[in-house]
Design an enzyme around this catalytic site. Structure first.
Site, PDB file in Angstrom:
ATOM      1  N   GLY A 146       0.809  -1.145   0.029  1.00 14.14           N
ATOM      2  CA  GLY A 146      -0.067  -0.046  -0.112  1.00 14.14           C
ATOM      3  C   GLY A 146       0.728   1.083   0.050  1.00 14.14           C
ATOM      4  O   GLY A 146       0.330   2.316   0.698  1.00 14.14           O
ATOM      5  N   ALA A 147       1.918   1.082  -0.794  1.00 10.71           N
ATOM      6  CA  ALA A 147       2.957   2.313  -0.497  1.00 10.71           C
ATOM      7  C   ALA A 147       2.549   3.648  -1.215  1.00 10.71           C
ATOM      8  O   ALA A 147       3.100   4.487  -1.186  1.00 10.71           O
ATOM      9  CB  ALA A 147       4.447   1.751  -0.991  1.00 10.71           C
ATOM     10  N   GLY A 152      -0.572   4.638  -0.919  1.00  8.64           N
ATOM     11  CA  GLY A 152      -1.346   5.337  -0.213  1.00  8.64           C
ATOM     12  C   GLY A 152      -0.909   6.552   0.874  1.00  8.64           C
ATOM     13  O   GLY A 152       0.237   6.855   0.850  1.00  8.64           O
ATOM     14  N   GLN A 153      -1.824   6.955   1.723  1.00 11.74           N
ATOM     15  CA  GLN A 153      -1.620   7.912   2.545  1.00 11.74           C
ATOM     16  C   GLN A 153      -0.310   7.580   3.649  1.00 11.74           C
ATOM     17  O   GLN A 153       0.496   8.336   3.718  1.00 11.74           O
ATOM     18  CB  GLN A 153      -2.978   8.251   3.388  1.00 11.74           C
ATOM     19  N   VAL A 191      -0.475  -3.205   9.506  1.00 12.01           N
ATOM     20  CA  VAL A 191      -1.053  -2.003  10.068  1.00 12.01           C
ATOM     21  C   VAL A 191      -2.368  -1.739   9.453  1.00 12.01           C
ATOM     22  O   VAL A 191      -3.341  -1.316  10.076  1.00 12.01           O
ATOM     23  CB  VAL A 191      -0.198  -1.064   9.285  1.00 12.01           C
ATOM     24  N   GLY A 192      -2.860  -2.503   8.429  1.00 12.38           N
ATOM     25  CA  GLY A 192      -4.099  -2.506   7.778  1.00 12.38           C
ATOM     26  C   GLY A 192      -5.022  -3.025   8.183  1.00 12.38           C
ATOM     27  O   GLY A 192      -4.956  -4.158   9.147  1.00 12.38           O
ATOM     28  N   ASP A 230      -2.118   3.195  19.402  1.00 16.15           N
ATOM     29  CA  ASP A 230      -3.041   3.276  20.651  1.00 16.15           C
ATOM     30  C   ASP A 230      -2.300   3.887  21.895  1.00 16.15           C
ATOM     31  O   ASP A 230      -2.606   4.572  22.691  1.00 16.15           O
ATOM     32  CB  ASP A 230      -3.791   2.092  20.844  1.00 16.15           C
ATOM     33  N   HIS A 258      -7.016  -3.731  18.405  1.00 20.44           N
ATOM     34  CA  HIS A 258      -6.942  -2.326  17.912  1.00 20.44           C
ATOM     35  C   HIS A 258      -8.370  -1.822  17.492  1.00 20.44           C
ATOM     36  O   HIS A 258      -8.469  -1.912  16.377  1.00 20.44           O
ATOM     37  CB  HIS A 258      -5.969  -2.307  16.838  1.00 20.44           C
TER      38      HIS A 258
HETATM   39  P1  NAD Z   1      -4.971   4.472   1.459  1.00 21.03           P
HETATM   40  O1  NAD Z   1      -6.264   4.257   1.135  1.00 21.03           O
HETATM   41  O2  NAD Z   1      -4.586   5.975   1.547  1.00 21.03           O
HETATM   42  O3  NAD Z   1      -3.800   3.596   1.000  1.00 21.03           O
HETATM   43  C1  NAD Z   1      -4.121   2.273   0.864  1.00 21.03           C
HETATM   44  C2  NAD Z   1      -3.232   1.814  -0.120  1.00 21.03           C
HETATM   45  O4  NAD Z   1      -3.247   0.354  -0.174  1.00 21.03           O
HETATM   46  C3  NAD Z   1      -3.786   2.141  -1.508  1.00 21.03           C
HETATM   47  O5  NAD Z   1      -2.989   2.764  -2.439  1.00 21.03           O
HETATM   48  C4  NAD Z   1      -4.112   0.896  -2.112  1.00 21.03           C
HETATM   49  O6  NAD Z   1      -4.017   0.807  -3.612  1.00 21.03           O
HETATM   50  C5  NAD Z   1      -3.201  -0.133  -1.653  1.00 21.03           C
HETATM   51  N1  NAD Z   1      -3.693  -1.551  -1.495  1.00 21.03           N
HETATM   52  C6  NAD Z   1      -5.013  -2.098  -1.507  1.00 21.03           C
HETATM   53  N2  NAD Z   1      -5.002  -3.242  -1.552  1.00 21.03           N
HETATM   54  C7  NAD Z   1      -3.606  -3.753  -1.774  1.00 21.03           C
HETATM   55  C8  NAD Z   1      -3.022  -4.883  -1.721  1.00 21.03           C
HETATM   56  N3  NAD Z   1      -3.737  -6.161  -1.753  1.00 21.03           N
HETATM   57  N4  NAD Z   1      -1.619  -5.099  -1.768  1.00 21.03           N
HETATM   58  C9  NAD Z   1      -0.927  -3.927  -1.880  1.00 21.03           C
HETATM   59  N5  NAD Z   1      -1.542  -2.801  -1.831  1.00 21.03           N
HETATM   60  C10 NAD Z   1      -2.884  -2.665  -1.746  1.00 21.03           C
HETATM   61  O7  NAD Z   1      -5.269   4.047   2.957  1.00 21.03           O
HETATM   62  P2  NAD Z   1      -4.252   4.533   4.439  1.00 21.03           P
HETATM   63  O8  NAD Z   1      -4.856   5.876   5.088  1.00 21.03           O
HETATM   64  O9  NAD Z   1      -2.891   4.430   3.838  1.00 21.03           O
HETATM   65  O10 NAD Z   1      -4.619   3.182   5.457  1.00 21.03           O
HETATM   66  C11 NAD Z   1      -4.178   1.739   5.170  1.00 21.03           C
HETATM   67  C12 NAD Z   1      -4.810   0.975   6.291  1.00 21.03           C
HETATM   68  O11 NAD Z   1      -4.269   1.287   7.485  1.00 21.03           O
HETATM   69  C13 NAD Z   1      -6.061   1.246   6.405  1.00 21.03           C
HETATM   70  O12 NAD Z   1      -6.803  -0.302   6.631  1.00 21.03           O
HETATM   71  C14 NAD Z   1      -6.310   1.941   7.548  1.00 21.03           C
HETATM   72  O13 NAD Z   1      -7.719   1.570   8.373  1.00 21.03           O
HETATM   73  C15 NAD Z   1      -5.265   1.150   8.497  1.00 21.03           C
HETATM   74  N6  NAD Z   1      -4.807   2.075   9.566  1.00 21.03           N
HETATM   75  C16 NAD Z   1      -4.314   1.329  10.834  1.00 21.03           C
HETATM   76  C17 NAD Z   1      -3.759   1.787  11.855  1.00 21.03           C
HETATM   77  C18 NAD Z   1      -3.522   1.188  12.956  1.00 21.03           C
HETATM   78  O14 NAD Z   1      -2.891   1.599  13.945  1.00 21.03           O
HETATM   79  N7  NAD Z   1      -3.306  -0.086  12.912  1.00 21.03           N
HETATM   80  C19 NAD Z   1      -3.617   3.236  11.789  1.00 21.03           C
HETATM   81  C20 NAD Z   1      -4.059   3.914  10.712  1.00 21.03           C
HETATM   82  C21 NAD Z   1      -4.614   3.455   9.615  1.00 21.03           C
HETATM   83  C1  LMR Z   2      -6.730   4.713  13.874  1.00 20.47           C
HETATM   84  O1  LMR Z   2      -6.631   4.102  14.785  1.00 20.47           O
HETATM   85  O2  LMR Z   2      -6.638   5.931  13.649  1.00 20.47           O
HETATM   86  C2  LMR Z   2      -6.680   3.696  12.364  1.00 20.47           C
HETATM   87  O3  LMR Z   2      -6.966   2.276  12.726  1.00 20.47           O
HETATM   88  C3  LMR Z   2      -7.813   4.190  11.492  1.00 20.47           C
HETATM   89  C4  LMR Z   2      -9.192   3.875  12.051  1.00 20.47           C
HETATM   90  O4  LMR Z   2      -9.890   3.340  11.238  1.00 20.47           O
HETATM   91  O5  LMR Z   2      -9.590   4.266  13.241  1.00 20.47           O
END
Ligand code: NAD
Ligand code: LMR
Length: 340
Positions: free
Chosen positions: A12-13, A15-16, A130-131, A160, A188
């Protein structure tokens, strides 16, 4: 002698969070100022151009530690020789959703990636998911890599943990560095239990300091139950509401903290931290679940801090979050993404 480069794979590199991670990793902020890195950026076709753009910008930074960057849609290429894997690629939730609502959308990503890690990564690979829903996605990835040791698979609850420390620092109007030994237990998710019962403030009991500040033990307990715990547990939703999209820079920062501590170690004087790791039955958490615990770091990664007391209130909260992890596990079994 120049150390061998560490291969870091980020899914997901494009992405955000990916964008917030890449430049700090390439600058040495995750693995230290002496370790060269190779970056492998995994994306799906829709995300490849964004990842390629980030790769161009990485080159334009001329980071001395950055050996090379490769963007790919193929997990077997992305994980080839991987030492550190940050599994970020997944859909984020929007307003009104719980993280578990992402199970059906995201869980299917993590089995194939776990299998690719098992087949292609380096023998010392360490993985952080992370996802979301991060704990259960880590469980799925772990199950697809049975020959990789359990302790190599973790999920991120450091965000957290950092949120809890940040709230406490603001409450006591002090530096985050004054606060030690906070724990995030469980998932989480909104059921997580941010626990301060063993925490210290400048080396003395944080709960005693809280009682003194708020005028008594009952007042302190009420503040913890009614304000602190929900504030931390629902912080992700608060960020989504205020920012309009889910946390990015704080999530990337936490992922970097998580990997840095796990790989480089952590000063014992800094106390423990929190990470979701594969349970071996510690604190009654069923074996195999990926649950958050208090953890320290030894040479091979995270270790659960054992022997802490949990009062009845804490026990009930831990049990509730673990019950949610069991329900998520059963749901992915129901989706055919995990074998019982
Ligand atoms: P985003 O939508 O900006 O980026 C996600 C990226 O993942 C996209 O570029 C997408 O094309 C790519 N992607 C989707 N499926 C994929 C796959 N099979 N293989 C490779 N890449 C793939 O989202 P984001 O803001 O970067 O958030 C990513 C994830 O992290 C979300 O699930 C979000 O809920 C999670 N997140 C977790 C935490 C935590 O504390 N654990 C905190 C924040 C966000
Ligand atoms: C967070 O804790 O900020 C992330 O897991 C994104 C979410 O969906 O809460």
């Amino acid at each position: 002698m120049t150390p061998t480069p560490t291969t870091v794979t980020i899914t997901g590199a494009g992405g955000q969070i990916g964008y917030a991670l890449l430049f700090r990793i390439a600058a040495g902020g995750m693995l230290g100022p002496d370790r060269p890195v190779r970056l492998r950026l995994l994306e799906i076709p829709q995300g490849v151009r964004a990842a390629e753009g980030a790769a161009l910008e990485l080159q334009d930074c001329a980071f001395p530690l950055l050996r090379d960057v490769e963007v790919t849609e193929h997990p077997e290429v992305a994980f080839d020789g991987c030492n550190v894997a940050l599994l970020v690629g997944a859909r984020p939730r929007g307003p009104g959703m719980e993280r578990a609502d992402l199970l059906a959308a995201n869980a299917g990503i993590f089995g194939p990636q776990g299998a690719a890690i098992a087949a292609h990564a380096a023998a010392d690979v360490r993985v952080v998911v992370v996802g979301n829903p991060a704990n259960t996605n880590a469980l799925i990835a772990r199950a697809a890599a049975p020959d990789v040791p359990d302790e190599r698979f973790t999920a991120l609850t450091r965000l957290d943990h950092n949120r809890a420390v940040g709230q406490l620092a603001a409450t006591f109007d002090t530096s985050a560095a004054s606060i030690r030994d906070v724990t995030i237990w469980g998932n989480h998710s909104a059921t997580q239990f941010p626990d301060v019962s063993h925490a210290t403030l400048d080396g003395t009991s944080l709960t005693a300091a809280l009682a003194e500040r708020l005028g008594g033990h009952d007042e302190a307990a009420a503040w913890l139950d009614d304000e602190f715990v929900p504030r931390v547990a629902r912080r992700g939703a608060e960020i989504i509401e205020v920012r309009g999209s889910s946390s990015v820079a704080s999530a990337a920062n936490a992922a970097i903290d998580h990997v840095r501590d796990g790989v480089l170690g952590r000063d014992a004087a800094d106390g423990w931290t929190s990470a979701a790791v594969v349970s071996h039955g510690e604190y009654g958490v069923p074996e195999g679940l990926v649950s958050s615990f208090p953890v320290t770091i030894d040479g091979s990664g995270y270790r659960v801090v054992e022997g802490l007391s949990l009062d009845a209130r804490a026990r009930a909260r831990v049990d509730a979050s673990v019950a949610e992890l069991v329900a998520e596990r059963d749901a992915v079994i129901g989706l055919g993404l995990l074998t019982p």
